[in-house]
Enzyme design. Structure first.
Site, PDB file in Angstrom:
ATOM      1  N   ARG A  59     -22.132   2.869   0.449  1.00 29.12           N
ATOM      2  CA  ARG A  59     -21.855   3.256   1.841  1.00 29.12           C
ATOM      3  C   ARG A  59     -20.812   2.340   2.481  1.00 29.12           C
ATOM      4  NH1 ARG A  59     -25.248   2.829   7.127  1.00 29.12           N
ATOM      5  NH2 ARG A  59     -24.437   4.582   8.327  1.00 29.12           N
ATOM      6  N   HIS A  63     -17.467   3.512   4.432  1.00 26.80           N
ATOM      7  CA  HIS A  63     -17.161   3.117   5.812  1.00 26.80           C
ATOM      8  C   HIS A  63     -15.897   2.268   5.894  1.00 26.80           C
ATOM      9  CE1 HIS A  63     -21.085   4.192   8.090  1.00 26.80           C
ATOM     10  NE2 HIS A  63     -20.878   5.027   7.082  1.00 26.80           N
ATOM     11  N   VAL A  67     -11.892   4.222   7.715  1.00 29.71           N
ATOM     12  CA  VAL A  67     -11.344   3.578   8.912  1.00 29.71           C
ATOM     13  C   VAL A  67     -10.115   2.768   8.498  1.00 29.71           C
ATOM     14  CG1 VAL A  67     -11.856   2.042  10.840  1.00 29.71           C
ATOM     15  CG2 VAL A  67     -13.667   3.480   9.882  1.00 29.71           C
ATOM     16  N   SER A  73     -11.348  -3.770   5.893  1.00 23.28           N
ATOM     17  CA  SER A  73     -11.458  -4.066   7.335  1.00 23.28           C
ATOM     18  C   SER A  73     -12.923  -4.138   7.761  1.00 23.28           C
ATOM     19  CB  SER A  73     -10.698  -3.026   8.169  1.00 23.28           C
ATOM     20  OG  SER A  73     -11.143  -1.724   7.863  1.00 23.28           O
ATOM     21  N   GLU A  80     -15.293  -3.888  13.457  1.00 19.30           N
ATOM     22  CA  GLU A  80     -15.854  -2.605  12.979  1.00 19.30           C
ATOM     23  C   GLU A  80     -17.359  -2.684  12.742  1.00 19.30           C
ATOM     24  OE1 GLU A  80     -13.684  -0.983   9.577  1.00 19.30           O
ATOM     25  OE2 GLU A  80     -11.819  -1.321  10.651  1.00 19.30           O
ATOM     26  N   ASN A  86     -22.237   1.537  12.309  1.00 17.00           N
ATOM     27  CA  ASN A  86     -22.347   0.363  11.429  1.00 17.00           C
ATOM     28  C   ASN A  86     -23.367  -0.675  11.865  1.00 17.00           C
ATOM     29  OD1 ASN A  86     -20.296   1.483   9.917  1.00 17.00           O
ATOM     30  ND2 ASN A  86     -18.659   0.249  10.829  1.00 17.00           N
ATOM     31  N   PRO A 155     -18.231  10.162  10.492  1.00 16.20           N
ATOM     32  CA  PRO A 155     -19.021  11.291  10.976  1.00 16.20           C
ATOM     33  C   PRO A 155     -20.451  10.876  11.322  1.00 16.20           C
ATOM     34  CG  PRO A 155     -18.697  11.410   8.601  1.00 16.20           C
ATOM     35  CD  PRO A 155     -17.865  10.273   9.085  1.00 16.20           C
ATOM     36  N   HIS A 185     -26.032  10.731  -0.808  1.00 14.34           N
ATOM     37  CA  HIS A 185     -27.359  10.623  -0.187  1.00 14.34           C
ATOM     38  C   HIS A 185     -28.477  10.958  -1.176  1.00 14.34           C
ATOM     39  CE1 HIS A 185     -25.665  10.977   4.211  1.00 14.34           C
ATOM     40  NE2 HIS A 185     -25.287   9.876   3.598  1.00 14.34           N
ATOM     41  N   THR A 186     -28.173  10.933  -2.448  1.00 12.96           N
ATOM     42  CA  THR A 186     -29.202  10.994  -3.490  1.00 12.96           C
ATOM     43  C   THR A 186     -29.848   9.619  -3.674  1.00 12.96           C
ATOM     44  OG1 THR A 186     -29.633  11.492  -5.825  1.00 12.96           O
ATOM     45  CG2 THR A 186     -27.490  10.574  -5.341  1.00 12.96           C
ATOM     46  N   ASP A 232     -33.201  10.845  -0.335  1.00 12.97           N
ATOM     47  CA  ASP A 232     -33.590  11.806  -1.376  1.00 12.97           C
ATOM     48  C   ASP A 232     -35.090  11.679  -1.585  1.00 12.97           C
ATOM     49  OD1 ASP A 232     -34.267  13.114  -3.711  1.00 12.97           O
ATOM     50  OD2 ASP A 232     -32.673  12.214  -4.926  1.00 12.97           O
ATOM     51  N   THR A 235     -36.129  11.808  -5.901  1.00 13.83           N
ATOM     52  CA  THR A 235     -35.792  10.710  -6.835  1.00 13.83           C
ATOM     53  C   THR A 235     -34.912   9.684  -6.117  1.00 13.83           C
ATOM     54  OG1 THR A 235     -33.896  12.011  -7.614  1.00 13.83           O
ATOM     55  CG2 THR A 235     -35.900  12.158  -8.935  1.00 13.83           C
TER      56      THR A 235
HETATM   57  C1  HEM Z   1     -21.093  13.728   5.406  1.00 15.80           C
HETATM   58  C2  HEM Z   1     -21.087  12.863   6.389  1.00 15.80           C
HETATM   59  C3  HEM Z   1     -22.019  11.695   6.407  1.00 15.80           C
HETATM   60  C4  HEM Z   1     -22.867  11.359   7.411  1.00 15.80           C
HETATM   61  C5  HEM Z   1     -23.032  12.081   8.742  1.00 15.80           C
HETATM   62  C6  HEM Z   1     -23.593  10.191   6.976  1.00 15.80           C
HETATM   63  C7  HEM Z   1     -24.542   9.545   7.737  1.00 15.80           C
HETATM   64  C8  HEM Z   1     -25.391   8.572   7.254  1.00 15.80           C
HETATM   65  C9  HEM Z   1     -26.458   7.973   8.005  1.00 15.80           C
HETATM   66  C10 HEM Z   1     -26.801   8.267   9.450  1.00 15.80           C
HETATM   67  C11 HEM Z   1     -27.099   7.111   7.176  1.00 15.80           C
HETATM   68  C12 HEM Z   1     -28.309   6.260   7.518  1.00 15.80           C
HETATM   69  C13 HEM Z   1     -27.886   4.987   8.255  1.00 15.80           C
HETATM   70  C14 HEM Z   1     -29.050   4.275   8.871  1.00 15.80           C
HETATM   71  O1  HEM Z   1     -29.996   4.942   9.304  1.00 15.80           O
HETATM   72  O2  HEM Z   1     -28.992   3.023   8.966  1.00 15.80           O
HETATM   73  C15 HEM Z   1     -26.432   7.145   5.914  1.00 15.80           C
HETATM   74  C16 HEM Z   1     -26.788   6.410   4.816  1.00 15.80           C
HETATM   75  C17 HEM Z   1     -26.080   6.408   3.634  1.00 15.80           C
HETATM   76  N1  HEM Z   1     -24.882   7.036   3.394  1.00 15.80           N
HETATM   77 FE1  HEM Z   1     -24.073   8.487   4.527  1.00 15.80          FE
HETATM   78  N2  HEM Z   1     -23.190   9.846   5.727  1.00 15.80           N
HETATM   79  C18 HEM Z   1     -22.213  10.727   5.334  1.00 15.80           C
HETATM   80  C19 HEM Z   1     -21.490  10.687   4.162  1.00 15.80           C
HETATM   81  C20 HEM Z   1     -21.618   9.701   3.208  1.00 15.80           C
HETATM   82  C21 HEM Z   1     -20.698   9.466   2.132  1.00 15.80           C
HETATM   83  C22 HEM Z   1     -19.389  10.235   1.926  1.00 15.80           C
HETATM   84  C23 HEM Z   1     -21.185   8.441   1.401  1.00 15.80           C
HETATM   85  C24 HEM Z   1     -20.606   7.780   0.186  1.00 15.80           C
HETATM   86  C25 HEM Z   1     -19.804   8.370  -0.662  1.00 15.80           C
HETATM   87  C26 HEM Z   1     -22.442   8.060   2.014  1.00 15.80           C
HETATM   88  C27 HEM Z   1     -23.296   7.119   1.524  1.00 15.80           C
HETATM   89  C28 HEM Z   1     -24.486   6.751   2.135  1.00 15.80           C
HETATM   90  C29 HEM Z   1     -25.500   5.935   1.491  1.00 15.80           C
HETATM   91  C30 HEM Z   1     -25.471   5.486   0.043  1.00 15.80           C
HETATM   92  C31 HEM Z   1     -26.488   5.698   2.450  1.00 15.80           C
HETATM   93  C32 HEM Z   1     -27.739   4.825   2.296  1.00 15.80           C
HETATM   94  C33 HEM Z   1     -27.357   3.377   2.601  1.00 15.80           C
HETATM   95  C34 HEM Z   1     -28.488   2.379   2.469  1.00 15.80           C
HETATM   96  O3  HEM Z   1     -29.599   2.717   2.071  1.00 15.80           O
HETATM   97  O4  HEM Z   1     -28.214   1.198   2.778  1.00 15.80           O
HETATM   98  N3  HEM Z   1     -22.646   8.815   3.127  1.00 15.80           N
HETATM   99  N4  HEM Z   1     -25.382   8.036   5.984  1.00 15.80           N
END
Ligand code: HEM
Length: 314
Positions: A59, A63, A67, A73, A80, A86, A155, A185-186, A232, A235
């Site tokens: 993630r 991020h 940006v 950055s 940021e 963030n 987003p 998000h798997t 997820d 799994t």
């Molecule tokens: C499609 C638009 C996306 C939205 C709206 C979004 C939004 C979010 C949000 C709200 C969280 C939880 C943050 C929290 O509650 O602290 C999250 C977690 C995460 N996102 Fe996304 N995300 C998006 C796309 C992506 C992309 C493109 C990736 C990487 C290629 C990604 C990877 C992750 C990962 C791996 C987590 C878990 C992080 C952790 O457990 O520390 N996301 N995302």
């Protein structure tokens, strides 16, 4: 007017392509031959210590790249890091800082923080059983960060399909890229404040799934805001295609996840179906979209700098 703007779009595209054309997988082969092995070992150790770290590093790279490009950055203290998507959410900075410290002792001021983060994202996916890909290298680090852009260009989880498509389209991604990248998000977790509305107000959610999550994500806003749930449900620590089967059974955690299947405007259902039934199709689409993400506006040549410490400019 239309031709001027399409001309500038072509010019911009050419500039972006020139920049990424300067990246090369063998960039550190002579200057720091053990860089990639060092990053891989450190990421594998960090993920073995705490599975979630793989998600957090992936993630962090997303991020960073969304940006002002993949320029590290997001790693600069403050700025940021204080943006809404963030703050109190991004994790893994200490893992990157420690890899950087190791690389500084091996090859002084050679491997950029932006490259470390890009490679760490790939190695995180691999450590959790996902696909691998070759990472083009040679990015340099920014001397600035942009909190406003982080607020505007990342987003948020309440986005509908149309907003998501615009947000990813603005960075040059196709709808297929967007659905594939969302498959990140798997793995990983989200805070209750980011999915509470979905639990209590949405109808396209599996009722058993909603009930089980409500216990740890109560109403009203303010209680349990930071409680965590797995993105997820089936799994959580395996980088696989289960995310898409979850969407098909209305078990997407975030609103922005579930809209990819039967979301207003439609159009992505067939992609979700394909990725749910064909793991190889997902793996290859994810890998190629990640390379594309890593190529977003890198600083190259003499632009920017190679930071000595990822959290501050030299
Ligand atoms: C499609 C638009 C996306 C939205 C709206 C979004 C939004 C979010 C949000 C709200 C969280 C939880 C943050 C929290 O509650 O602290 C999250 C977690 C995460 N996102 Fe996304 N995300 C998006 C796309 C992506 C992309 C493109 C990736 C990487 C290629 C990604 C990877 C992750 C990962 C791996 C987590 C878990 C992080 C952790 O457990 O520390 N996301 N995302």
């Amino acid at each position: 007017m239309a031709s001027t703007s399409s001309l500038s779009a072509v010019l911009l595209l050419c500039l972006a392509m020139t920049a990424s054309a300067q990246l090369s997988p063998t960039f550190y082969q002579t200057t720091c031959p053990n860089a990639l092995a060092t990053i891989k070992a450190a990421v594998t150790a960090a993920v073995n210590k705490e599975n979630r770290m793989g998600a957090s590093l992936l993630r962090l790279h997303f991020h960073d790249c969304f940006v002002q490009g993949c320029d590290a950055s997001v790693l600069l203290s403050g700025m940021e890091q204080n943006a809404i998507p963030n703050v109190m959410s991004l994790r893994g900075f200490e893992v990157i800082d420690s890899i950087k410290a190791q690389l500084e002792t091996m090859c002084k001021q050679t491997v950029s923080c932006a490259d470390i983060l890009t490679v760490a994202a790939r190695d995180s996916v691999v450590a959790l059983g996902g696909p691998s890909w070759t990472v083009p290298l040679g990015r340099r680090d920014s001397t600035n960060a942009n909190e406003a852009a982080a607020n505007n260009e990342l987003p948020p989880p309440f986005f509908d399909l149309v907003n998501l498509t615009q947000s990813f389209g603005a960075k040059g991604f196709t709808v297929t890229d967007m659905v594939a990248l969302s498959g990140a998000h798997t793995i990983g977790q989200a805070q209750c404040q980011n999915f509470r509305d979905r639990l209590y107000n949405e109808t396209n959610i599996n009722s058993g799934f909603a009930t089980s999550l409500k216990a740890n994500c109560p109403q009203p806003t303010g209680s349990g805001d930071r409680n965590l749930a797995n993105l997820d449900v089936s799994t959580p620590y395996s980088f696989d295609n289960a995310y898409y089967s979850n969407l098909k059974s209305q078990k997407g955690l975030l609103h922005s996840d579930q809209v990819l299947f039967t979301g207003t405007g439609g159009g992505t259902d067939n992609i979700v179906n394909n990725f749910a039934s064909n793991p190889a199709a997902f793996s290859s689409a994810f890998a190629s979209a990640m390379v594309k993400m890593g190529n977003l506006s890198p600083l190259t040549g003499s632009q920017g700098q190679v930071r000595l410490s990822c959290s501050k400019v030299n």
